[in-house]
Design a protein around this motif. Structure first.
Motif, PDB file in Angstrom:
ATOM      1  N   TYR A 267     -12.682 -29.625  26.985  1.00 41.62           N
ATOM      2  CA  TYR A 267     -14.034 -29.783  27.504  1.00 41.62           C
ATOM      3  C   TYR A 267     -14.623 -28.429  27.873  1.00 41.62           C
ATOM      4  CZ  TYR A 267     -12.683 -34.644  28.093  1.00 41.62           C
ATOM      5  OH  TYR A 267     -12.257 -35.910  27.870  1.00 41.62           O
ATOM      6  N   ASP A 268     -15.877 -28.237  27.552  1.00 40.54           N
ATOM      7  CA  ASP A 268     -16.645 -27.064  27.979  1.00 40.54           C
ATOM      8  C   ASP A 268     -15.957 -25.745  27.673  1.00 40.54           C
ATOM      9  OD1 ASP A 268     -18.704 -28.675  28.909  1.00 40.54           O
ATOM     10  OD2 ASP A 268     -17.828 -28.845  30.898  1.00 40.54           O
ATOM     11  N   VAL A 269     -15.593 -25.544  26.418  1.00 44.60           N
ATOM     12  CA  VAL A 269     -15.030 -24.266  25.980  1.00 44.60           C
ATOM     13  C   VAL A 269     -16.201 -23.363  25.611  1.00 44.60           C
ATOM     14  CG1 VAL A 269     -13.567 -23.102  24.291  1.00 44.60           C
ATOM     15  CG2 VAL A 269     -12.941 -25.387  25.142  1.00 44.60           C
ATOM     16  N   PHE A 270     -16.354 -22.275  26.343  1.00 48.42           N
ATOM     17  CA  PHE A 270     -17.456 -21.343  26.106  1.00 48.42           C
ATOM     18  C   PHE A 270     -16.908 -19.950  25.891  1.00 48.42           C
ATOM     19  CE2 PHE A 270     -19.404 -24.685  28.634  1.00 48.42           C
ATOM     20  CZ  PHE A 270     -20.595 -24.895  27.975  1.00 48.42           C
ATOM     21  N   THR A 271     -17.599 -19.172  25.076  1.00 47.63           N
ATOM     22  CA  THR A 271     -17.294 -17.755  24.900  1.00 47.63           C
ATOM     23  C   THR A 271     -18.554 -16.986  25.292  1.00 47.63           C
ATOM     24  OG1 THR A 271     -15.833 -18.259  23.044  1.00 47.63           O
ATOM     25  CG2 THR A 271     -16.555 -15.981  23.264  1.00 47.63           C
ATOM     26  N   ALA A 272     -18.393 -15.972  26.115  1.00 47.82           N
ATOM     27  CA  ALA A 272     -19.531 -15.143  26.519  1.00 47.82           C
ATOM     28  C   ALA A 272     -20.188 -14.554  25.276  1.00 47.82           C
ATOM     29  CB  ALA A 272     -19.061 -14.032  27.457  1.00 47.82           C
ATOM     30  N   ALA A 273     -21.505 -14.459  25.305  1.00 48.50           N
ATOM     31  CA  ALA A 273     -22.261 -13.992  24.143  1.00 48.50           C
ATOM     32  C   ALA A 273     -21.728 -12.671  23.601  1.00 48.50           C
ATOM     33  CB  ALA A 273     -23.743 -13.875  24.499  1.00 48.50           C
ATOM     34  N   GLU A 274     -21.397 -11.737  24.483  1.00 46.25           N
ATOM     35  CA  GLU A 274     -20.938 -10.419  24.031  1.00 46.25           C
ATOM     36  C   GLU A 274     -19.524 -10.440  23.451  1.00 46.25           C
ATOM     37  OE1 GLU A 274     -20.131 -10.760  28.457  1.00 46.25           O
ATOM     38  OE2 GLU A 274     -21.836 -11.189  27.158  1.00 46.25           O
ATOM     39  N   ALA A 275     -18.803 -11.547  23.613  1.00 44.20           N
ATOM     40  CA  ALA A 275     -17.428 -11.638  23.119  1.00 44.20           C
ATOM     41  C   ALA A 275     -17.307 -12.566  21.911  1.00 44.20           C
ATOM     42  CB  ALA A 275     -16.510 -12.118  24.238  1.00 44.20           C
ATOM     43  N   ARG A 276     -18.408 -13.118  21.445  1.00 46.59           N
ATOM     44  CA  ARG A 276     -18.359 -14.066  20.327  1.00 46.59           C
ATOM     45  C   ARG A 276     -18.006 -13.361  19.026  1.00 46.59           C
ATOM     46  NH1 ARG A 276     -23.576 -17.298  22.473  1.00 46.59           N
ATOM     47  NH2 ARG A 276     -22.453 -18.342  24.162  1.00 46.59           N
ATOM     48  N   GLY A 277     -17.409 -14.118  18.119  1.00 45.45           N
ATOM     49  CA  GLY A 277     -17.074 -13.593  16.797  1.00 45.45           C
ATOM     50  C   GLY A 277     -15.773 -12.817  16.745  1.00 45.45           C
ATOM     51  N   GLN A 278     -14.988 -12.864  17.827  1.00 48.91           N
ATOM     52  CA  GLN A 278     -13.731 -12.120  17.893  1.00 48.91           C
ATOM     53  C   GLN A 278     -12.505 -13.037  17.811  1.00 48.91           C
ATOM     54  OE1 GLN A 278     -13.670  -9.249  21.147  1.00 48.91           O
ATOM     55  NE2 GLN A 278     -15.903  -9.277  21.171  1.00 48.91           N
ATOM     56  N   GLY A 279     -12.740 -14.339  17.653  1.00 44.67           N
ATOM     57  CA  GLY A 279     -11.624 -15.274  17.551  1.00 44.67           C
ATOM     58  C   GLY A 279     -11.060 -15.723  18.889  1.00 44.67           C
ATOM     59  N   LEU A 280     -11.738 -15.390  19.983  1.00 44.20           N
ATOM     60  CA  LEU A 280     -11.208 -15.714  21.311  1.00 44.20           C
ATOM     61  C   LEU A 280     -11.179 -17.214  21.583  1.00 44.20           C
ATOM     62  CD1 LEU A 280     -12.914 -12.852  23.336  1.00 44.20           C
ATOM     63  CD2 LEU A 280     -10.556 -12.960  22.486  1.00 44.20           C
ATOM     64  N   ALA A 281     -12.210 -17.931  21.174  1.00 41.26           N
ATOM     65  CA  ALA A 281     -12.243 -19.382  21.407  1.00 41.26           C
ATOM     66  C   ALA A 281     -11.073 -20.054  20.692  1.00 41.26           C
ATOM     67  CB  ALA A 281     -13.566 -19.978  20.948  1.00 41.26           C
ATOM     68  N   GLY A 282     -10.813 -19.651  19.468  1.00 40.74           N
ATOM     69  CA  GLY A 282      -9.690 -20.224  18.723  1.00 40.74           C
ATOM     70  C   GLY A 282      -8.361 -19.919  19.385  1.00 40.74           C
ATOM     71  N   LEU A 283      -8.176 -18.675  19.840  1.00 42.47           N
ATOM     72  CA  LEU A 283      -6.928 -18.304  20.525  1.00 42.47           C
ATOM     73  C   LEU A 283      -6.749 -19.094  21.806  1.00 42.47           C
ATOM     74  CD1 LEU A 283      -6.961 -14.424  20.032  1.00 42.47           C
ATOM     75  CD2 LEU A 283      -5.403 -16.078  18.968  1.00 42.47           C
ATOM     76  N   LEU A 284      -7.838 -19.240  22.578  1.00 41.97           N
ATOM     77  CA  LEU A 284      -7.759 -20.001  23.826  1.00 41.97           C
ATOM     78  C   LEU A 284      -7.395 -21.457  23.539  1.00 41.97           C
ATOM     79  CD1 LEU A 284      -8.159 -20.331  26.864  1.00 41.97           C
ATOM     80  CD2 LEU A 284     -10.595 -20.679  26.409  1.00 41.97           C
ATOM     81  N   CYS A 285      -8.066 -22.058  22.567  1.00 43.82           N
ATOM     82  CA  CYS A 285      -7.777 -23.454  22.224  1.00 43.82           C
ATOM     83  C   CYS A 285      -6.352 -23.609  21.709  1.00 43.82           C
ATOM     84  CB  CYS A 285      -8.789 -23.975  21.207  1.00 43.82           C
ATOM     85  SG  CYS A 285     -10.447 -24.177  21.873  1.00 43.82           S
ATOM     86  N   GLU A 286      -5.898 -22.683  20.868  1.00 40.17           N
ATOM     87  CA  GLU A 286      -4.509 -22.736  20.381  1.00 40.17           C
ATOM     88  C   GLU A 286      -3.536 -22.706  21.555  1.00 40.17           C
ATOM     89  OE1 GLU A 286      -4.024 -19.494  17.683  1.00 40.17           O
ATOM     90  OE2 GLU A 286      -5.030 -20.540  16.044  1.00 40.17           O
ATOM     91  N   HIS A 287      -3.789 -21.830  22.521  1.00 45.00           N
ATOM     92  CA  HIS A 287      -2.904 -21.723  23.686  1.00 45.00           C
ATOM     93  C   HIS A 287      -2.913 -23.024  24.500  1.00 45.00           C
ATOM     94  CE1 HIS A 287      -0.749 -19.921  27.013  1.00 45.00           C
ATOM     95  NE2 HIS A 287      -1.667 -20.424  27.815  1.00 45.00           N
ATOM     96  N   MET A 288      -4.106 -23.567  24.748  1.00 49.62           N
ATOM     97  CA  MET A 288      -4.189 -24.809  25.530  1.00 49.62           C
ATOM     98  C   MET A 288      -3.516 -25.966  24.801  1.00 49.62           C
ATOM     99  SD  MET A 288      -7.938 -24.683  27.380  1.00 49.62           S
ATOM    100  CE  MET A 288      -8.865 -24.650  25.854  1.00 49.62           C
ATOM    101  N   LEU A 289      -3.725 -26.060  23.491  1.00 51.73           N
ATOM    102  CA  LEU A 289      -3.109 -27.142  22.724  1.00 51.73           C
ATOM    103  C   LEU A 289      -1.590 -26.991  22.670  1.00 51.73           C
ATOM    104  CD1 LEU A 289      -5.745 -27.284  19.867  1.00 51.73           C
ATOM    105  CD2 LEU A 289      -5.338 -29.076  21.588  1.00 51.73           C
ATOM    106  N   SER A 290      -1.119 -25.766  22.557  1.00 50.45           N
ATOM    107  CA  SER A 290       0.321 -25.507  22.550  1.00 50.45           C
ATOM    108  C   SER A 290       0.948 -25.875  23.888  1.00 50.45           C
ATOM    109  CB  SER A 290       0.585 -24.040  22.212  1.00 50.45           C
ATOM    110  OG  SER A 290       1.963 -23.761  22.266  1.00 50.45           O
ATOM    111  N   ALA A 291       0.280 -25.487  24.974  1.00 48.94           N
ATOM    112  CA  ALA A 291       0.788 -25.813  26.309  1.00 48.94           C
ATOM    113  C   ALA A 291       0.827 -27.321  26.512  1.00 48.94           C
ATOM    114  CB  ALA A 291      -0.075 -25.149  27.378  1.00 48.94           C
ATOM    115  N   ALA A 292      -0.203 -28.012  26.057  1.00 47.59           N
ATOM    116  CA  ALA A 292      -0.245 -29.470  26.185  1.00 47.59           C
ATOM    117  C   ALA A 292       0.876 -30.115  25.375  1.00 47.59           C
ATOM    118  CB  ALA A 292      -1.602 -30.003  25.744  1.00 47.59           C
TER     119      ALA A 292
END
Length: 72
Positions: free
Chosen positions: A3-28
């Protein structure tokens, strides 16, 4: 669920959202989760691309119902 996964405008396009989601899904999954789900606005192409790369697929469409102005 994600829920509510956001990436700051200045950090978009760097793959951070995917890395964060991968980490959360792996932990789950490590904690025993077998199913993951999320909701994303159909018009949010950037988020949908991230989720598609993670293996998510559309299950169904939904629509929020809003009372007409002045009702109730």
């Amino acid at each position: 669920g994600l829920y509510d996964v956001f990436t700051a405008a200045e950090a978009r396009g760097q793959g951070l959202a995917g890395l964060l989601c991968e980490h959360m899904l792996s932990a789950a999954a490590s904690d025993g989760a077998e199913i993951a789900y999320l909701q994303v606005d159909a018009a949010n192409a950037a988020a949908r691309a991230v989720y598609h790369r993670l293996g998510f697929a559309d299950a169904y469409a939904y629509h929020y119902r809003v009372a007409p102005a002045g009702a109730g």
